[in-house]
Design a protein around this motif. Structure first.
Motif, short mmCIF file in Angstrom:
data_model
loop_
_atom_site.label_atom_id
_atom_site.label_comp_id
_atom_site.label_asym_id
_atom_site.label_seq_id
_atom_site.Cartn_x
_atom_site.Cartn_y
_atom_site.Cartn_z
N ASN A 175 15.57 -4.48 -14.11
CA ASN A 175 13.96 -4.06 -14.10
C ASN A 175 13.47 -3.38 -12.89
N LEU A 176 14.37 -3.10 -11.93
CA LEU A 176 13.99 -2.53 -10.75
C LEU A 176 13.61 -0.91 -11.15
N PRO A 177 12.45 -0.59 -10.79
CA PRO A 177 12.25 0.90 -10.95
C PRO A 177 12.92 1.62 -10.37
N VAL A 192 0.86 -1.42 -0.11
CA VAL A 192 0.04 0.18 -0.02
C VAL A 192 0.88 1.28 -0.20
N LEU A 193 1.87 1.24 0.73
CA LEU A 193 3.12 2.26 0.60
C LEU A 193 4.17 1.59 -0.01
N LYS A 194 4.83 2.41 -0.74
CA LYS A 194 5.92 1.99 -1.74
C LYS A 194 7.26 2.82 -1.16
N PRO A 195 8.31 2.35 -1.57
CA PRO A 195 9.57 2.97 -1.31
C PRO A 195 9.56 4.46 -2.02
N GLY A 196 9.84 5.59 -1.33
CA GLY A 196 9.80 6.55 -1.92
C GLY A 196 8.49 7.39 -1.65
N ASP A 197 7.51 6.46 -1.02
CA ASP A 197 6.07 7.30 -0.97
C ASP A 197 6.32 8.13 0.44
N ALA A 212 8.38 -4.53 -1.25
CA ALA A 212 8.13 -3.91 -2.59
C ALA A 212 8.97 -4.51 -3.47
N TYR A 213 10.25 -4.80 -3.17
CA TYR A 213 11.25 -5.32 -3.99
C TYR A 213 10.90 -6.93 -4.33
N VAL A 254 21.28 -0.76 -4.23
CA VAL A 254 21.38 -2.26 -4.43
C VAL A 254 22.23 -2.83 -3.50
N GLN A 255 23.14 -2.26 -3.02
CA GLN A 255 24.06 -2.89 -1.99
C GLN A 255 23.37 -3.15 -0.85
N GLU A 256 22.60 -2.30 -0.38
CA GLU A 256 21.72 -2.30 0.85
C GLU A 256 20.77 -3.48 0.64
N LEU A 257 20.12 -3.67 -0.48
CA LEU A 257 19.07 -4.60 -0.61
C LEU A 257 19.73 -5.88 -0.65
N LEU A 258 20.92 -6.17 -1.43
CA LEU A 258 21.44 -7.41 -1.23
C LEU A 258 22.02 -7.97 -0.05
N ALA A 259 22.41 -6.80 0.62
CA ALA A 259 22.76 -7.27 2.03
C ALA A 259 21.83 -7.70 2.99
N ILE A 260 20.50 -7.05 2.54
CA ILE A 260 19.45 -7.63 3.62
C ILE A 260 18.91 -8.80 3.19
N TRP A 261 18.70 -8.94 2.01
CA TRP A 261 18.30 -10.24 1.51
C TRP A 261 19.45 -11.52 1.68
N GLU A 262 20.81 -11.26 1.89
CA GLU A 262 21.75 -12.10 2.35
C GLU A 262 21.23 -12.60 3.80
#
Length: 220
Positions: free
Chosen positions: A212-214, A19-24, A155-156, A70-78
């Protein structure tokens, strides 16, 4: 439960659900009206979410849903893959037979959603599947940390399912996980979950996802 805590949980759920997306931007006035309170508990809730890293302040513009590079995203996913793996191993050791059958039921009923290519329905089924494991691990602190990480990456993750076409693959991996859990094989369940959470599924999958990430979702 304090009203500020109810507001915090509601905003966190809105972020997880998309409902709320990154940047909202966060509308303090709308939240105050929604909960019938002054802005004081709303601001308390937003400060808590900022400390959690889910919101960030914008000069003269209040707060918005935090974006990640991208670095933060991949670190959290790891980190999430490791934590989900531990959670699944513990759940496999501790779940009741009733919980195992509930997991099997969710998986069985999700087959129709996959066949219909119902991405939104699948996301809900996926959340329900993981939630059974979160409760089954019998560690509320681990569950809360995982829910927080999933909210931050929600969201990702939704984008990964829709843009890279991972719904069917994810469903099949749930099946492998379920087999290990029904067989009471915690080490195999752990390995299957880490494979399941891995974003890449090979270098091409990772490249397709990142390309493809917006731009609006990614921090500059």
């Amino acid at each position: 439960m304090k009203v500020s805590e109810r507001i915090r949980l509601a905003v966190e759920e809105d972020i997880r659900a998309g409902v709320l997306k990154p940047g909202d931007a966060i509308d303090e006035q709308e939240l105050a009206a929604r909960f019938g309170v002054s802005r004081t508990p709303v601001r308390e809730a937003l400060i808590q979410l900022k400390v959690q890293g889910m919101l960030e302040s914008q000069p003269r513009n209040g707060m918005e849903v935090a974006r990640m590079d991208v670095q933060e995203l991949l670190a959290i996913w790891e980190l999430m893959a490791e934590m989900e793996g531990v959670c699944t191993r513990m759940a496999c050791q501790r779940m009741s037979d009733e919980e195992r059958q509930e997991l099997a039921r969710i998986h069985r009923e999700a087959a129709a959603l996959v066949e219909a290519d119902d991405a939104e329905g699948w996301r809900e089924a996926n959340h329900a599947f993981h939630e059974v494991l979160y409760h089954g691990c019998r560690n509320p602190y681990l569950r809360q940390e995982l829910l927080s990480l999933r909210a931050r990456t929600g969201a990702y993750l939704r984008h990964a399912f829709s843009a890279v076409g991972r719904v069917r693959a994810s469903y099949e991996q749930h099946g492998e996980l379920l087999e290990a859990i029904l067989a009471h094989d915690p080490e195999r369940a752990h390995q299957m979950m880490m494979r399941h959470i891995s974003l890449a599924q090979g270098a091409k999958g990772l490249a397709d996802f990142l390309i493809n990430l917006p731009r609006s979702m990614v921090k500059n």
